[in-house]
Design an enzyme around this catalytic site. Structure first.
Site, PDB file in Angstrom:
ATOM      1  N   LYS A   1       0.491  -1.330  -0.179  1.00 18.78           N
ATOM      2  CA  LYS A   1       0.387   0.314   0.244  1.00 18.78           C
ATOM      3  C   LYS A   1       0.971   1.081  -0.163  1.00 18.78           C
ATOM      4  O   LYS A   1       2.163   1.387   0.318  1.00 18.78           O
ATOM      5  CB  LYS A   1      -1.008  -0.289   1.294  1.00 18.78           C
TER       6      LYS A   1
ATOM      7  N   ASP B   1      -6.825   4.022  -5.112  1.00 21.49           N
ATOM      8  CA  ASP B   1      -7.672   4.018  -3.501  1.00 21.49           C
ATOM      9  C   ASP B   1      -8.471   5.687  -3.610  1.00 21.49           C
ATOM     10  O   ASP B   1      -8.596   6.214  -3.812  1.00 21.49           O
ATOM     11  CB  ASP B   1      -6.238   3.749  -2.205  1.00 21.49           C
TER      12      ASP B   1
END
Ligand code: NDP
Ligand code: 2IT
Length: 448
Positions: free
Chosen positions: A129, A169
């Protein structure tokens, strides 16, 4: 050799001491480890390989300065990150988030969750991430583009089709991925599948935009079917008004659900008549303008606006939190339970606090964790990687079918691994099913 049995409290307190102040990361780990301890304690190979200690320590974290100029030529500095959490089953894979709340703890929690989620998809992807503490709200398109380019000036050193393949995201959609991909090509002179969620004209996959939200609703339908129920006629409360929320709303409405709320960081709208495709299209168009608030929905349609509130007090049969972490707390959970809500499906990552989860469990409310229910997005990202490697594109129909199959498999695997005496605990099922795959791969690779 770490072959003695693992003690839950001891493990968690050591982890906290080693990672002071990383509250979101502690929360994510605390919600997974209790489900894994019984598995680890009955599997000497896992204990011998110190699997839990290694699984909670990222492979590496890259942190870097991102410098850019605004439209008035004023220089700014932000902090960028890539957390490469675990590559036991494939290259690191996971989104990039641009939001002022981004810090190492948030990205570690997201990378940790992503490792389990990606394993659940059945595709060969490790967990990662990244992102930056950059706030795009109120910024011009040019400013956001320059930020994306500057971010890629450093990120390009750490990614690659066999290394790490980021995606979007919060606040990173097809547009931002396009700007980052353009900069990657400029720097490296390579057209390589290093990002997913790209535009269809340059290697993007059909269905990627819709995949997370659609997958959430497909998971809801499977849960209901498992319990001899269906979505048609159900009243549904959704939070968020971005990619995940609007596509979840779209498929829910398409399947006969009545969606009565959406929300953003400023409040929520309550539409007693229910959303329609036209209203959802309006929301998507409106929210694409920098800093636009959902409040305008109440002027446009027959609905009420509730400033600085979350939608959990609205009576419903099912609730889908699709905005951000810890947006559904204990008070919200109690309100949902009191109003007769029967099922919660997490579209966002860790949107439900630990206390709220405990309340749902105690009340017997069906609950699906994000790492299972929102895995449709990264699953179609995985299919985008395969298409890029083969330099071909699959049809929308094929990908829609593939997404459906993957969500069905994730549901069934979680239901199997989460079987209890009288039902299914999807949280335990997702934790255990995701864990076993990664742990076995880590054991097979040995310890250097
Ligand atoms: P978007 O940027 O498209 O939308 C985010 C939405 O959440 C916006 O409505 C935003 O409101 C709201 N929001 C963001 N931060 C906050 C906050 N602190 N408080 C209240 N509302 C907030 O993001 P996505 O829809 O892509 O992501 C939503 C969630 O889903 C995230 O948890 C993400 O990690 C998760 N997710 C996303 C996937 C994807 O494919 N995109 C895949 C799997 C999970 P505002 O407009 O006011 O900022
Ligand atoms: O949380 C997530 O699964 C995502 N943001 C999507 C990640 C991806 O690589 O598609």
């Amino acid at each position: 050799m770490s072959s003695s049995k693992i003690d839950l409290d001891g493990f968690l307190s050591t982890l906290k001491d080693r990672t002071p102040g990383e509250n979101a990361f502690h929360q994510a780990v605390n919600e997974v480890i209790p489900d894994l301890i019984p598995v680890v304690n009955e599997t000497p190979a896992y204990r011998d390989a110190a699997i839990l200690e290694r699984l909670t320590e990222p492979d590496r974290i890259v942190s870097f300065r991102v410098e850019w100029r605004d439209d008035d030529n004023v220089a700014h500095v932000n902090r960028g990150y890539r957390v490469q959490f675990n590559s036991a089953i494939g290259p690191y894979k996971g989104g990039l988030r641009f939001h002022p709340s981004v810090n190492q703890s948030i990205l570690k929690f997201l990378g940790f969750e992503q490792t389990f989620k990606n394993a659940l998809t059945g595709l060969p992807m490790g967990g990662g991430k990244g992102g930056a503490d950059f706030d795009p709200s109120g910024r011009s398109d040019d400013e956001i583009m320059r930020f994306c380019q500057s971010f890629m000036q450093e990120l390009h050193r750490h990614i690659g089709p066999d290394i790490d393949i980021p995606a979007g995201d919060i606040n990173v959609g097809t547009r931002e991925i396009g700007w980052m991909f353009g900069e990657y090509r400029r720097i490296t002179n390579r057209f390589a599948g290093v990002l997913t969620g790209k535009g269809l004209a340059f290697g993007g996959s059909e269905m990627r935009t819709e995949a997370t939200g659609y997958g959430v609703v497909q998971f809801l339908c499977h849960m209901l079917a498992e319990h001899n129920d269906q979505i048609d006629g159900k009243t549904i409360v959704i939070s968020g008004a971005g990619n995940v929320a609007t596509f979840a709303a779209e498929l829910a409405v398409c399947n006969g659900g009545k969606v009565v709320t959406l929300s953003d960081s400023k409040g929520f709208i309550h539409d007693k008549n229910g959303l329609t495709q036209d209203k959802i299209d309006w929301v998507r168009d409106h929210k694409s303008k920098p800093g636009a608030s959902l409040e305008a929905y109440a002027d446009e349609f027959d609905a009420t606006w509730h400033a600085d509130k979350t939608p959990w007090d609205v009576a419903c049969d099912a609730a889908l939190p699709c905005a951000t972490q810890n947006e559904l707390g204990e008070d919200g959970a109690k309100a949902l339970i009191d109003n007769g809500c029967k099922v919660i499906v997490e579209g966002a990552n860790m949107p439900t606090t630990t206390e709220a989860k405990d309340a749902f469990r105690e009340a017997g409310v069906l609950f699906a964790p994000g790492k299972a229910a929102n895995a449709g997005g990264v699953a179609v990202s995985g299919l985008e990687i395969s298409q890029n490697r083969q330099r071909r594109s699959q049809s929308r129909d094929d990908l829609a079918e593939a997404l459906k199959d993957i969500m069905q498999d994730i549901h069934d695997n979680c239901a199997e691994a989460g079987k209890t005496g009288d039902g299914v605990d999807y949280t335990t099922g997702a934790n255990v099913a995701g864990f076993k795959k990664v742990a076995d791969a880590m054991c097979a690779a040995g310890i250097a």
